[in-house]
Scaffold this motif. Structure first.
Motif, PDB file in Angstrom:
ATOM      1  N   ASN A  21       0.814  -1.213   0.000  1.00 57.41           N
ATOM      2  CA  ASN A  21       0.000   0.000   0.000  1.00 57.41           C
ATOM      3  C   ASN A  21       0.849   1.266   0.000  1.00 57.41           C
ATOM      4  OD1 ASN A  21      -2.852  -0.731  -0.051  1.00 57.41           O
ATOM      5  ND2 ASN A  21      -2.300  -1.937   1.739  1.00 57.41           N
ATOM      6  N   LYS A  22       2.037   1.221   0.596  1.00 53.04           N
ATOM      7  CA  LYS A  22       2.944   2.371   0.508  1.00 53.04           C
ATOM      8  C   LYS A  22       3.402   2.577  -0.926  1.00 53.04           C
ATOM      9  CE  LYS A  22       4.833   2.491   5.178  1.00 53.04           C
ATOM     10  NZ  LYS A  22       6.050   2.282   5.995  1.00 53.04           N
ATOM     11  N   LYS A  23       3.698   1.481  -1.621  1.00 48.58           N
ATOM     12  CA  LYS A  23       4.098   1.586  -3.031  1.00 48.58           C
ATOM     13  C   LYS A  23       2.957   2.143  -3.874  1.00 48.58           C
ATOM     14  CE  LYS A  23       7.423  -2.181  -2.878  1.00 48.58           C
ATOM     15  NZ  LYS A  23       7.696  -3.575  -3.264  1.00 48.58           N
ATOM     16  N   ARG A  24       1.746   1.682  -3.620  1.00 51.63           N
ATOM     17  CA  ARG A  24       0.590   2.206  -4.359  1.00 51.63           C
ATOM     18  C   ARG A  24       0.390   3.689  -4.082  1.00 51.63           C
ATOM     19  NH1 ARG A  24      -4.035  -2.424  -3.551  1.00 51.63           N
ATOM     20  NH2 ARG A  24      -3.110  -3.970  -4.936  1.00 51.63           N
ATOM     21  N   LEU A  25       0.622   4.110  -2.844  1.00 54.34           N
ATOM     22  CA  LEU A  25       0.482   5.524  -2.497  1.00 54.34           C
ATOM     23  C   LEU A  25       1.515   6.371  -3.229  1.00 54.34           C
ATOM     24  CD1 LEU A  25      -0.974   7.633  -0.754  1.00 54.34           C
ATOM     25  CD2 LEU A  25       0.748   7.224   0.989  1.00 54.34           C
ATOM     26  N   ILE A  26       2.735   5.884  -3.325  1.00 58.46           N
ATOM     27  CA  ILE A  26       3.776   6.621  -4.046  1.00 58.46           C
ATOM     28  C   ILE A  26       3.433   6.716  -5.526  1.00 58.46           C
ATOM     29  CG2 ILE A  26       6.197   6.508  -4.781  1.00 58.46           C
ATOM     30  CD1 ILE A  26       6.795   5.330  -1.982  1.00 58.46           C
ATOM     31  N   ILE A  27       2.957   5.617  -6.101  1.00 57.34           N
ATOM     32  CA  ILE A  27       2.555   5.635  -7.514  1.00 57.34           C
ATOM     33  C   ILE A  27       1.388   6.585  -7.733  1.00 57.34           C
ATOM     34  CG2 ILE A  27       1.540   4.222  -9.351  1.00 57.34           C
ATOM     35  CD1 ILE A  27       3.261   1.891  -8.265  1.00 57.34           C
ATOM     36  N   SER A  28       0.410   6.564  -6.836  1.00 57.39           N
ATOM     37  CA  SER A  28      -0.727   7.475  -7.006  1.00 57.39           C
ATOM     38  C   SER A  28      -0.295   8.928  -6.832  1.00 57.39           C
ATOM     39  CB  SER A  28      -1.847   7.119  -6.043  1.00 57.39           C
ATOM     40  OG  SER A  28      -1.456   7.346  -4.714  1.00 57.39           O
ATOM     41  N   PHE A  29       0.681   9.192  -5.970  1.00 58.76           N
ATOM     42  CA  PHE A  29       1.187  10.553  -5.826  1.00 58.76           C
ATOM     43  C   PHE A  29       1.872  11.013  -7.108  1.00 58.76           C
ATOM     44  CE2 PHE A  29       4.603  13.538  -4.700  1.00 58.76           C
ATOM     45  CZ  PHE A  29       3.820  14.565  -4.205  1.00 58.76           C
ATOM     46  N   ILE A  30       2.637  10.132  -7.727  1.00 62.47           N
ATOM     47  CA  ILE A  30       3.300  10.482  -8.994  1.00 62.47           C
ATOM     48  C   ILE A  30       2.260  10.768 -10.072  1.00 62.47           C
ATOM     49  CG2 ILE A  30       4.754   9.553 -10.843  1.00 62.47           C
ATOM     50  CD1 ILE A  30       6.326   8.084  -8.604  1.00 62.47           C
ATOM     51  N   ILE A  31       1.227   9.932 -10.145  1.00 64.01           N
ATOM     52  CA  ILE A  31       0.154  10.168 -11.116  1.00 64.01           C
ATOM     53  C   ILE A  31      -0.562  11.478 -10.811  1.00 64.01           C
ATOM     54  CG2 ILE A  31      -2.072   9.300 -11.932  1.00 64.01           C
ATOM     55  CD1 ILE A  31      -0.901   6.472 -11.568  1.00 64.01           C
ATOM     56  N   TYR A  32      -0.793  11.754  -9.536  1.00 66.72           N
ATOM     57  CA  TYR A  32      -1.436  13.002  -9.133  1.00 66.72           C
ATOM     58  C   TYR A  32      -0.615  14.215  -9.574  1.00 66.72           C
ATOM     59  CZ  TYR A  32      -2.750  16.762  -5.925  1.00 66.72           C
ATOM     60  OH  TYR A  32      -3.110  17.955  -5.391  1.00 66.72           O
ATOM     61  N   VAL A  33       0.699  14.166  -9.365  1.00 69.08           N
ATOM     62  CA  VAL A  33       1.564  15.275  -9.760  1.00 69.08           C
ATOM     63  C   VAL A  33       1.548  15.446 -11.281  1.00 69.08           C
ATOM     64  CG1 VAL A  33       3.974  16.029  -9.840  1.00 69.08           C
ATOM     65  CG2 VAL A  33       3.016  15.178  -7.719  1.00 69.08           C
ATOM     66  N   ILE A  34       1.549  14.355 -12.017  1.00 69.97           N
ATOM     67  CA  ILE A  34       1.494  14.433 -13.481  1.00 69.97           C
ATOM     68  C   ILE A  34       0.178  15.059 -13.932  1.00 69.97           C
ATOM     69  CG2 ILE A  34       1.341  13.036 -15.581  1.00 69.97           C
ATOM     70  CD1 ILE A  34       3.369  11.121 -14.265  1.00 69.97           C
ATOM     71  N   ILE A  35      -0.935  14.634 -13.336  1.00 65.64           N
ATOM     72  CA  ILE A  35      -2.242  15.197 -13.712  1.00 65.64           C
ATOM     73  C   ILE A  35      -2.289  16.689 -13.410  1.00 65.64           C
ATOM     74  CG2 ILE A  35      -4.701  15.201 -13.104  1.00 65.64           C
ATOM     75  CD1 ILE A  35      -4.487  12.171 -12.770  1.00 65.64           C
ATOM     76  N   ILE A  36      -1.824  17.082 -12.234  1.00 63.61           N
ATOM     77  CA  ILE A  36      -1.844  18.498 -11.858  1.00 63.61           C
ATOM     78  C   ILE A  36      -0.948  19.316 -12.783  1.00 63.61           C
ATOM     79  CG2 ILE A  36      -1.174  20.121 -10.035  1.00 63.61           C
ATOM     80  CD1 ILE A  36      -3.816  18.762  -9.517  1.00 63.61           C
TER      81      ILE A  36
END
Length: 86
Positions: A21-36
């Motif tokens: 779940n920590k890895k998924r959170l890091i991946i979702s943060f990267i996707i979030y930064v890309i979207i923003i």
């Protein structure tokens, strides 16, 4: 002796859940930064920014709650688990 192996296996499973779940959170943060960043550079649409922020923070709250629950409720009480109940 068998109970110690089961406890160690259960502890390993809990730690794997936390790491996954920590890895998924890091991946979702990267996707979030890309979207923003794409939104700010190309689209300049506030609805996308608000929606992606809401989704990311909701997921972050879920992951942190899951990690807290595993650490404070499951791992701390792993010694009180009775594996011999039938």
């Amino acid at each position: 002796m068998d109970n110690k192996l089961k406890r160690a296996e259960l502890l390993e499973k809990y730690n794997n859940w936390i790491n996954k779940n920590k890895k998924r959170l890091i991946i979702s943060f990267i996707i979030y930064v890309i979207i923003i960043s794409l939104n700010l550079l190309l689209l300049k649409n506030n609805k996308i920014t608000i929606l992606s922020s809401l989704l990311f923070f909701t997921y972050a709250i879920y992951v942190f709650s899951l990690i807290w629950f595993i650490n404070n409720k499951l791992i701390l009480n792993i010694d009180s688990v009775d594996f011999d109940v039938k």
